[in-house]
Motif scaffolding. Structure first.
Motif, PDB file in Angstrom:
ATOM      1  N   SER A 109       6.384 108.329  49.252  1.00 18.20           N
ATOM      2  CA  SER A 109       5.305 107.365  49.086  1.00 18.20           C
ATOM      3  C   SER A 109       4.359 107.917  48.023  1.00 18.20           C
ATOM      4  CB  SER A 109       4.573 107.176  50.409  1.00 18.20           C
ATOM      5  OG  SER A 109       3.532 106.247  50.252  1.00 18.20           O
ATOM      6  N   VAL A 110       4.151 107.128  46.972  1.00 17.91           N
ATOM      7  CA  VAL A 110       3.324 107.562  45.844  1.00 17.91           C
ATOM      8  C   VAL A 110       1.995 106.821  45.885  1.00 17.91           C
ATOM      9  CG1 VAL A 110       3.183 107.710  43.329  1.00 17.91           C
ATOM     10  CG2 VAL A 110       5.387 108.029  44.461  1.00 17.91           C
ATOM     11  N   ARG A 111       0.919 107.565  45.733  1.00 19.38           N
ATOM     12  CA  ARG A 111      -0.439 106.975  45.738  1.00 19.38           C
ATOM     13  C   ARG A 111      -0.946 106.774  44.319  1.00 19.38           C
ATOM     14  NH1 ARG A 111      -3.447 111.099  49.741  1.00 19.38           N
ATOM     15  NH2 ARG A 111      -1.981 110.956  51.447  1.00 19.38           N
ATOM     16  N   GLY A 112      -1.687 105.688  44.136  1.00 25.77           N
ATOM     17  CA  GLY A 112      -2.430 105.498  42.904  1.00 25.77           C
ATOM     18  C   GLY A 112      -1.819 104.588  41.861  1.00 25.77           C
ATOM     19  N   SER A 146       6.066 105.125  34.335  1.00 29.23           N
ATOM     20  CA  SER A 146       5.735 106.543  34.127  1.00 29.23           C
ATOM     21  C   SER A 146       6.351 107.418  35.203  1.00 29.23           C
ATOM     22  CB  SER A 146       4.213 106.738  34.119  1.00 29.23           C
ATOM     23  OG  SER A 146       3.636 106.098  33.016  1.00 29.23           O
ATOM     24  N   VAL A 147       6.232 106.997  36.456  1.00 26.85           N
ATOM     25  CA  VAL A 147       6.808 107.758  37.558  1.00 26.85           C
ATOM     26  C   VAL A 147       8.326 107.787  37.429  1.00 26.85           C
ATOM     27  CG1 VAL A 147       7.163 107.801  40.064  1.00 26.85           C
ATOM     28  CG2 VAL A 147       4.879 107.390  39.130  1.00 26.85           C
ATOM     29  N   SER A 165      15.259 118.870  44.536  1.00 26.28           N
ATOM     30  CA  SER A 165      14.150 119.669  45.048  1.00 26.28           C
ATOM     31  C   SER A 165      12.940 118.775  45.304  1.00 26.28           C
ATOM     32  CB  SER A 165      13.786 120.749  44.023  1.00 26.28           C
ATOM     33  OG  SER A 165      12.521 121.276  44.280  1.00 26.28           O
ATOM     34  N   ASP A 166      12.444 118.787  46.558  1.00 24.32           N
ATOM     35  CA  ASP A 166      11.230 118.025  46.872  1.00 24.32           C
ATOM     36  C   ASP A 166      10.064 118.479  46.006  1.00 24.32           C
ATOM     37  OD1 ASP A 166      12.150 116.258  48.837  1.00 24.32           O
ATOM     38  OD2 ASP A 166      11.833 117.705  50.438  1.00 24.32           O
ATOM     39  N   ASP A 167       9.949 119.781  45.802  1.00 25.43           N
ATOM     40  CA  ASP A 167       8.863 120.314  44.978  1.00 25.43           C
ATOM     41  C   ASP A 167       8.951 119.792  43.550  1.00 25.43           C
ATOM     42  OD1 ASP A 167       7.779 121.734  47.103  1.00 25.43           O
ATOM     43  OD2 ASP A 167       8.802 123.604  46.568  1.00 25.43           O
ATOM     44  N   ALA A 168      10.160 119.696  43.020  1.00 25.59           N
ATOM     45  CA  ALA A 168      10.342 119.197  41.652  1.00 25.59           C
ATOM     46  C   ALA A 168       9.979 117.719  41.563  1.00 25.59           C
ATOM     47  CB  ALA A 168      11.775 119.435  41.185  1.00 25.59           C
ATOM     48  N   VAL A 169      10.331 116.947  42.578  1.00 26.59           N
ATOM     49  CA  VAL A 169       9.981 115.520  42.597  1.00 26.59           C
ATOM     50  C   VAL A 169       8.458 115.372  42.665  1.00 26.59           C
ATOM     51  CG1 VAL A 169      10.103 113.366  43.908  1.00 26.59           C
ATOM     52  CG2 VAL A 169      12.164 114.750  43.583  1.00 26.59           C
ATOM     53  N   ARG A 170       7.827 116.135  43.539  1.00 33.42           N
ATOM     54  CA  ARG A 170       6.362 116.084  43.657  1.00 33.42           C
ATOM     55  C   ARG A 170       5.688 116.488  42.338  1.00 33.42           C
ATOM     56  NH1 ARG A 170       4.468 115.653  48.907  1.00 33.42           N
ATOM     57  NH2 ARG A 170       6.109 115.689  50.464  1.00 33.42           N
ATOM     58  N   ALA A 171       6.234 117.507  41.678  1.00 32.10           N
ATOM     59  CA  ALA A 171       5.679 117.956  40.399  1.00 32.10           C
ATOM     60  C   ALA A 171       5.853 116.883  39.326  1.00 32.10           C
ATOM     61  CB  ALA A 171       6.342 119.261  39.963  1.00 32.10           C
ATOM     62  N   ALA A 172       6.981 116.198  39.328  1.00 36.11           N
ATOM     63  CA  ALA A 172       7.222 115.132  38.347  1.00 36.11           C
ATOM     64  C   ALA A 172       6.259 113.971  38.561  1.00 36.11           C
ATOM     65  CB  ALA A 172       8.665 114.658  38.438  1.00 36.11           C
ATOM     66  N   VAL A 173       6.027 113.621  39.825  1.00 33.83           N
ATOM     67  CA  VAL A 173       5.068 112.554  40.128  1.00 33.83           C
ATOM     68  C   VAL A 173       3.678 112.966  39.669  1.00 33.83           C
ATOM     69  CG1 VAL A 173       3.953 111.279  41.999  1.00 33.83           C
ATOM     70  CG2 VAL A 173       6.439 111.596  42.015  1.00 33.83           C
ATOM     71  N   GLU A 219       2.981 115.049  37.277  1.00 34.83           N
ATOM     72  CA  GLU A 219       2.994 115.037  35.808  1.00 34.83           C
ATOM     73  C   GLU A 219       2.733 113.626  35.277  1.00 34.83           C
ATOM     74  OE1 GLU A 219       3.206 116.510  31.978  1.00 34.83           O
ATOM     75  OE2 GLU A 219       3.212 117.686  33.820  1.00 34.83           O
ATOM     76  N   ALA A 220       3.205 112.623  36.025  1.00 33.00           N
ATOM     77  CA  ALA A 220       2.965 111.231  35.642  1.00 33.00           C
ATOM     78  C   ALA A 220       1.529 110.801  35.954  1.00 33.00           C
ATOM     79  CB  ALA A 220       3.964 110.318  36.355  1.00 33.00           C
ATOM     80  N   GLY A 221       0.808 111.637  36.721  1.00 29.60           N
ATOM     81  CA  GLY A 221      -0.590 111.323  37.020  1.00 29.60           C
ATOM     82  C   GLY A 221      -0.836 110.761  38.403  1.00 29.60           C
ATOM     83  N   TYR A 222       0.140 110.933  39.301  1.00 28.13           N
ATOM     84  CA  TYR A 222       0.021 110.347  40.636  1.00 28.13           C
ATOM     85  C   TYR A 222       0.308 111.421  41.687  1.00 28.13           C
ATOM     86  CZ  TYR A 222       0.132 106.468  37.539  1.00 28.13           C
ATOM     87  OH  TYR A 222      -0.162 105.656  36.498  1.00 28.13           O
ATOM     88  N   GLU A 223       0.262 111.024  42.948  1.00 25.48           N
ATOM     89  CA  GLU A 223       0.408 111.983  44.039  1.00 25.48           C
ATOM     90  C   GLU A 223       1.385 111.444  45.087  1.00 25.48           C
ATOM     91  OE1 GLU A 223      -2.436 114.003  47.457  1.00 25.48           O
ATOM     92  OE2 GLU A 223      -3.234 112.467  46.129  1.00 25.48           O
ATOM     93  N   VAL A 224       2.267 112.316  45.578  1.00 23.94           N
ATOM     94  CA  VAL A 224       3.127 111.951  46.683  1.00 23.94           C
ATOM     95  C   VAL A 224       2.325 112.143  47.965  1.00 23.94           C
ATOM     96  CG1 VAL A 224       5.215 112.552  47.967  1.00 23.94           C
ATOM     97  CG2 VAL A 224       5.249 112.586  45.471  1.00 23.94           C
ATOM     98  N   ALA A 225       2.289 111.113  48.805  1.00 23.06           N
ATOM     99  CA  ALA A 225       1.568 111.201  50.071  1.00 23.06           C
ATOM    100  C   ALA A 225       2.271 112.198  50.979  1.00 23.06           C
ATOM    101  CB  ALA A 225       1.535 109.827  50.744  1.00 23.06           C
ATOM    102  N   ALA A 226       1.482 112.938  51.770  1.00 26.40           N
ATOM    103  CA  ALA A 226       2.036 113.973  52.650  1.00 26.40           C
ATOM    104  C   ALA A 226       2.894 113.412  53.742  1.00 26.40           C
ATOM    105  CB  ALA A 226       0.904 114.777  53.260  1.00 26.40           C
TER     106      ALA A 226
END
Length: 66
Positions: A7-10, A19-20, A49-57, A59-66
């Motif tokens: 789930s991506v916020r923003g 972008s995402v 990698s979950d960490d890589a996906v979160r980092a990519a999101v 980088e696009a300027g958004y945040e993966v919800a916890a």
């Protein structure tokens, strides 16, 4: 092949979605990315990698919800 949902916020427009999609598609092992404006991100591939996906999101300027 593994499919993971996030789930991506923003995101507020089609440019946000693009972008995402572009950033996450560059993560090693990713074969397919589906993103919609509601914030749903589905990633399919091998050894993702979950960490890589979160980092990519991020980088696009958004945040993966916890």
């Amino acid at each position: 092949m593994t499919t993971r949902d996030y789930s991506v916020r923003g995101m507020t427009c089609s440019h946000c979605v693009l972008s995402v999609r572009e950033e996450v598609s560059e993560v090693p092992g990713v074969r397919a990315v589906d993103v919609d404006l509601s914030g749903r991100l589905t990633v399919t591939g091998h050894d993702i990698s979950d960490d890589a996906v979160r980092a990519a999101v991020a980088e696009a300027g958004y945040e993966v919800a916890a």
